[in-house]
Design a protein around this motif. Structure first.
Motif, mmCIF file in Angstrom:
data_model
loop_
_atom_site.group_PDB
_atom_site.id
_atom_site.type_symbol
_atom_site.label_atom_id
_atom_site.label_comp_id
_atom_site.label_asym_id
_atom_site.label_seq_id
_atom_site.Cartn_x
_atom_site.Cartn_y
_atom_site.Cartn_z
ATOM 1 N N VAL A 55 54.593 47.115 53.898
ATOM 2 C CA VAL A 55 53.559 47.304 54.536
ATOM 3 C C VAL A 55 52.582 48.585 54.084
ATOM 4 N N ALA A 56 53.271 49.515 53.563
ATOM 5 C CA ALA A 56 52.695 50.843 53.453
ATOM 6 C C ALA A 56 51.151 50.832 52.769
ATOM 7 N N PRO A 57 51.289 49.566 51.566
ATOM 8 C CA PRO A 57 50.011 49.791 50.769
ATOM 9 C C PRO A 57 48.942 48.868 51.520
ATOM 10 N N ILE A 58 49.361 47.881 52.428
ATOM 11 C CA ILE A 58 48.292 46.754 53.163
ATOM 12 C C ILE A 58 47.429 47.627 53.830
ATOM 13 N N ARG A 59 46.075 47.261 53.567
ATOM 14 C CA ARG A 59 45.010 47.716 54.564
ATOM 15 C C ARG A 59 44.606 46.522 55.546
ATOM 16 N N GLU A 60 44.810 45.217 55.166
ATOM 17 C CA GLU A 60 44.071 44.302 56.036
ATOM 18 C C GLU A 60 44.529 42.926 55.614
ATOM 19 N N VAL A 61 44.744 41.878 56.368
ATOM 20 C CA VAL A 61 44.878 40.528 55.981
ATOM 21 C C VAL A 61 43.797 39.837 56.358
ATOM 22 N N LEU A 62 43.191 39.038 55.394
ATOM 23 C CA LEU A 62 41.934 38.558 55.918
ATOM 24 C C LEU A 62 41.911 37.013 55.404
ATOM 25 N N PRO A 63 41.187 36.011 56.192
ATOM 26 C CA PRO A 63 41.066 34.645 55.590
ATOM 27 C C PRO A 63 40.352 34.544 54.418
ATOM 28 N N VAL A 64 40.845 33.539 53.676
ATOM 29 C CA VAL A 64 40.340 33.492 52.347
ATOM 30 C C VAL A 64 38.844 33.549 52.548
ATOM 31 N N MET A 65 37.982 33.902 51.443
ATOM 32 C CA MET A 65 36.692 34.092 51.345
ATOM 33 C C MET A 65 36.123 33.591 50.145
ATOM 34 N N TYR A 66 34.784 33.430 50.365
ATOM 35 C CA TYR A 66 34.065 33.260 48.730
ATOM 36 C C TYR A 66 34.200 34.448 47.944
ATOM 37 N N CYS A 67 34.772 34.405 46.717
ATOM 38 C CA CYS A 67 34.553 35.440 45.709
ATOM 39 C C CYS A 67 33.562 35.239 44.739
ATOM 40 N N GLU A 68 32.721 36.475 44.488
ATOM 41 C CA GLU A 68 31.965 36.344 43.388
ATOM 42 C C GLU A 68 32.532 36.348 41.938
ATOM 43 N N ARG A 69 32.334 35.371 41.220
ATOM 44 C CA ARG A 69 32.808 35.216 39.689
ATOM 45 C C ARG A 69 32.628 36.247 39.162
ATOM 46 N N LEU A 70 33.762 36.791 38.292
ATOM 47 C CA LEU A 70 33.471 38.011 37.142
ATOM 48 C C LEU A 70 33.437 37.562 36.083
ATOM 49 N N PRO A 71 32.675 38.072 34.929
ATOM 50 C CA PRO A 71 32.893 37.589 33.593
ATOM 51 C C PRO A 71 33.883 38.385 32.876
ATOM 52 N N ASP A 72 34.626 37.539 31.975
ATOM 53 C CA ASP A 72 35.575 38.179 31.046
ATOM 54 C C ASP A 72 36.796 38.559 31.728
ATOM 55 N N VAL A 73 37.137 37.880 32.835
ATOM 56 C CA VAL A 73 38.657 38.333 33.555
ATOM 57 C C VAL A 73 39.633 37.159 33.225
ATOM 58 N N PRO A 74 40.975 37.578 33.203
ATOM 59 C CA PRO A 74 41.964 36.749 33.105
ATOM 60 C C PRO A 74 41.823 35.461 34.306
ATOM 61 N N GLU A 75 42.405 34.323 33.919
ATOM 62 C CA GLU A 75 42.309 33.273 34.903
ATOM 63 C C GLU A 75 42.890 33.750 36.295
ATOM 64 N N TRP A 76 43.756 34.472 36.227
ATOM 65 C CA TRP A 76 44.640 34.923 37.749
ATOM 66 C C TRP A 76 43.791 35.844 38.441
ATOM 67 N N ILE A 77 42.333 36.272 37.974
ATOM 68 C CA ILE A 77 41.441 36.833 39.070
ATOM 69 C C ILE A 77 40.421 36.072 39.495
ATOM 70 N N LEU A 78 40.539 35.723 40.681
ATOM 71 C CA LEU A 78 39.570 34.897 41.344
ATOM 72 C C LEU A 78 38.040 35.251 41.235
ATOM 73 N N GLY A 79 37.947 36.528 41.289
ATOM 74 C CA GLY A 79 36.514 37.198 41.507
ATOM 75 C C GLY A 79 36.515 38.360 42.296
ATOM 76 N N ALA A 80 35.793 38.777 43.131
ATOM 77 C CA ALA A 80 35.281 40.076 43.881
ATOM 78 C C ALA A 80 34.644 39.648 45.144
ATOM 79 N N PHE A 81 35.008 40.489 46.029
ATOM 80 C CA PHE A 81 34.146 40.457 47.430
ATOM 81 C C PHE A 81 33.859 41.826 47.933
ATOM 82 N N ALA A 82 32.914 41.802 48.563
ATOM 83 C CA ALA A 82 32.327 43.246 49.110
ATOM 84 C C ALA A 82 33.251 43.526 50.367
#
Length: 185
Positions: A55-82
């Motif tokens: 639990v120590a490194p967990i900051r928050e648990v959120l419902p899944v949300m839209y992730c902005e696609r990122l260029p040139d990343v491995p397939e296991w990276i969905l994107g990023a969110f603010a």
């Protein structure tokens, strides 16, 4: 600059980028040691398997949300969110652990973890389970011969004989290098 010279520069740049990624992957993530005392852990469910993280490194648990696609990343990276003024890269945990990539479902969650001071990463998983206390003495050696073995610190057996794999947050998030966290306007 001629088209030929420009093509040569682009090819060299791409080669250097591949080399940088290779070198980053060779850098071993810091080893995480288990605490010497019982500690709280959270179950994560992914592709029919049960994992746990401290639990120590967990900051928050959120419902899944839209992730902005990122260029040139491995397939296991969905994107990023603010999140709190920075872009947080999101890892598809199941895909990272060796399963096929799957479409997001409304029941998926993102567990925001701090993998090192000031650096947040989201772990997208099929859902969370119980919060439980883990005795480090009950953690058996990590299994070998399965795709996710390098990311596992050890195995814990539940009363029903169900295996729970204790994940190393540092190792799961190690290769998630998506530029430095950028400020969100």
């Amino acid at each position: 600059m001629s088209g030929r010279e420009q093509a040569a520069l682009v090819e060299r740049l791409e080669s250097l980028e591949r080399e940088v990624l290779r070198l980053r992957r060779e850098l071993a993530p810091r080893e995480e040691s288990l605490p010497g005392h019982s500690f709280p852990a959270l179950e994560l469910r992914s592709r029919e398997l049960v994992y746990a993280i401290p639990v120590a490194p967990i900051r928050e648990v959120l419902p899944v949300m839209y992730c902005e696609r990122l260029p040139d990343v491995p397939e296991w990276i969905l994107g990023a969110f603010a999140y709190g003024g920075i872009h947080v890269p999101v890892i598809d945990l199941g895909c990272r652990l060796g399963s096929e990539k799957k479409a997001l479902a409304a029941s998926d969650v993102v567990v925001v973890v701090e993998n090192e001071p000031g650096r947040l990463i989201g772990l997208c998983t099929d859902g969370i389970g119980d919060l439980f206390t883990l005795d480090p003495a009950a953690v058996a050696a990590r299994p070998s011969g399965i795709p996710q073995a390098p990311f596992i610190q050890g195995t814990v057996l539940r009363d029903q004989g169900e295996a729970i794999y204790l994940l190393s947050v540092a190792k799961v998030t190690h290769d998630c290098i998506v530029d430095s966290p950028a400020a969100v306007a």
